[in-house]
Design a protein around this motif. Structure first.
Motif, PDB file in Angstrom:
ATOM      1  N   UNK A  54       0.836  -1.199   0.000  1.00 50.13           N
ATOM      2  CA  UNK A  54       0.000   0.000   0.000  1.00 50.13           C
ATOM      3  C   UNK A  54       0.875   1.255   0.000  1.00 50.13           C
ATOM      4  N   UNK A  55       1.906   1.280   0.818  1.00 52.42           N
ATOM      5  CA  UNK A  55       2.835   2.417   0.827  1.00 52.42           C
ATOM      6  C   UNK A  55       3.475   2.592  -0.543  1.00 52.42           C
ATOM      7  N   UNK A  56       3.796   1.496  -1.200  1.00 51.83           N
ATOM      8  CA  UNK A  56       4.410   1.550  -2.528  1.00 51.83           C
ATOM      9  C   UNK A  56       3.496   2.250  -3.546  1.00 51.83           C
ATOM     10  N   UNK A  57       2.188   2.085  -3.405  1.00 49.93           N
ATOM     11  CA  UNK A  57       1.256   2.770  -4.316  1.00 49.93           C
ATOM     12  C   UNK A  57       1.476   4.274  -4.274  1.00 49.93           C
ATOM     13  N   UNK A  58       1.629   4.816  -3.080  1.00 49.49           N
ATOM     14  CA  UNK A  58       1.832   6.264  -2.925  1.00 49.49           C
ATOM     15  C   UNK A  58       3.223   6.685  -3.390  1.00 49.49           C
ATOM     16  N   UNK A  59       4.262   5.925  -3.021  1.00 45.98           N
ATOM     17  CA  UNK A  59       5.630   6.254  -3.459  1.00 45.98           C
ATOM     18  C   UNK A  59       5.746   6.190  -4.976  1.00 45.98           C
ATOM     19  N   UNK A  60       5.235   5.122  -5.560  1.00 45.60           N
ATOM     20  CA  UNK A  60       5.332   4.951  -7.020  1.00 45.60           C
ATOM     21  C   UNK A  60       4.532   6.014  -7.756  1.00 45.60           C
ATOM     22  N   UNK A  61       3.367   6.370  -7.235  1.00 44.42           N
ATOM     23  CA  UNK A  61       2.563   7.423  -7.869  1.00 44.42           C
ATOM     24  C   UNK A  61       3.301   8.756  -7.830  1.00 44.42           C
ATOM     25  N   UNK A  62       3.949   9.065  -6.715  1.00 49.25           N
ATOM     26  CA  UNK A  62       4.745  10.297  -6.628  1.00 49.25           C
ATOM     27  C   UNK A  62       5.954  10.245  -7.548  1.00 49.25           C
ATOM     28  N   UNK A  63       6.571   9.068  -7.693  1.00 47.75           N
ATOM     29  CA  UNK A  63       7.705   8.916  -8.620  1.00 47.75           C
ATOM     30  C   UNK A  63       7.247   9.223 -10.045  1.00 47.75           C
ATOM     31  N   UNK A  64       6.108   8.644 -10.441  1.00 41.77           N
ATOM     32  CA  UNK A  64       5.571   8.894 -11.784  1.00 41.77           C
ATOM     33  C   UNK A  64       5.211  10.372 -11.940  1.00 41.77           C
ATOM     34  N   UNK A  65       4.608  10.962 -10.912  1.00 37.54           N
ATOM     35  CA  UNK A  65       4.268  12.392 -10.955  1.00 37.54           C
ATOM     36  C   UNK A  65       5.522  13.240 -11.172  1.00 37.54           C
ATOM     37  N   UNK A  66       6.597  12.887 -10.489  1.00 37.52           N
ATOM     38  CA  UNK A  66       7.859  13.611 -10.669  1.00 37.52           C
ATOM     39  C   UNK A  66       8.379  13.463 -12.091  1.00 37.52           C
ATOM     40  N   UNK A  67       8.301  12.256 -12.637  1.00 39.59           N
ATOM     41  CA  UNK A  67       8.753  12.034 -14.022  1.00 39.59           C
ATOM     42  C   UNK A  67       7.949  12.876 -15.007  1.00 39.59           C
ATOM     43  N   UNK A  68       6.671  13.066 -14.722  1.00 39.93           N
ATOM     44  CA  UNK A  68       5.795  13.843 -15.601  1.00 39.93           C
ATOM     45  C   UNK A  68       5.961  15.348 -15.407  1.00 39.93           C
ATOM     46  N   UNK A  69       6.495  15.747 -14.267  1.00 40.80           N
ATOM     47  CA  UNK A  69       6.589  17.165 -13.939  1.00 40.80           C
ATOM     48  C   UNK A  69       5.334  17.698 -13.262  1.00 40.80           C
ATOM     49  N   UNK A  70       4.510  16.817 -12.716  1.00 40.59           N
ATOM     50  CA  UNK A  70       3.280  17.230 -12.033  1.00 40.59           C
ATOM     51  C   UNK A  70       3.618  17.933 -10.730  1.00 40.59           C
ATOM     52  N   UNK A  71       2.961  19.031 -10.466  1.00 40.18           N
ATOM     53  CA  UNK A  71       3.177  19.786  -9.224  1.00 40.18           C
ATOM     54  C   UNK A  71       2.024  19.612  -8.235  1.00 40.18           C
ATOM     55  N   UNK A  72       0.840  19.271  -8.747  1.00 36.70           N
ATOM     56  CA  UNK A  72      -0.322  19.027  -7.895  1.00 36.70           C
ATOM     57  C   UNK A  72      -0.892  17.652  -8.221  1.00 36.70           C
TER      58      UNK A  72
END
Length: 169
Positions: free
Chosen positions: A97-115
């Motif tokens: 479950x923790x990995x879902x949040x970490x991985x989603x933030x990793x992908x967000x960073x790769x995309x350049x998402x700020x929100x």
């Protein structure tokens, strides 16, 4: 530093760079948050999910992982799909479950998402107890290094909102 906000409402109505989808491993839509995102976002999301299944994720997306697609008609640039674990009383799956949040933030960073808007992953049909789901979600987001400026937890009902509010403080 990432700001954590809570919103009681519908995640499909959020104006953010990325909306996280509590997806099933097939990536082909389903119930709950997954179905709502696919319905509101339109066929473009499903088309990209099908393309991912036809290429990289032939057997589906593994639990705890995340991948992005277009957001279609949603007021966001991307949907980040993550597969949460089904809660088990006999096996500790909190790391997944923790990995879902970490991985989603990793992908967000790769995309350049700020929100980024998150639902309460695994706390619906997958049966994760709300208080524990909130503890893992908020703790993981706070402990994960990310360039995301704002994480918004979008909670569908008052019970979920209160569970997350107890963790945010």
């Amino acid at each position: 530093m990432t700001t954590v906000k809570l919103v009681r409402g519908d995640i499909t109505e959020q104006r953010v760079d990325a909306i996280v989808n509590a997806a099933n491993s097939s990536l082909l839509g389903g119930g709950g948050v997954d179905g709502a995102i696919h319905r509101r976002g339109g066929p473009e999301i499903l088309a990209e999910c099908r393309a991912l299944r036809a290429s990289t994720y032939g057997k589906g997306l593994r639990t705890g992982r995340a991948v992005a697609t277009t957001a279609g008609r949603l007021d966001a640039r991307w949907v980040i799909h993550t597969v949460g674990p089904v809660h088990s009383r006999s096996e500790d799956r909190s790391g997944l479950l923790a990995s879902c949040y970490r991985e989603s933030l990793r992908v967000a960073d790769e995309l350049g998402a700020r929100t980024v808007a998150f639902p309460a992953v695994s706390a619906g049909i997958y049966g994760w107890p709300l208080d524990d789901a909130a503890r893992i979600a908020v703790g993981t987001v706070r402990d994960t290094g990310t360039a995301v400026a704002e994480v918004r937890f979008v909670l569908f009902d008052e019970q979920a909102y209160e569970a997350f509010a107890a963790q945010v403080g």
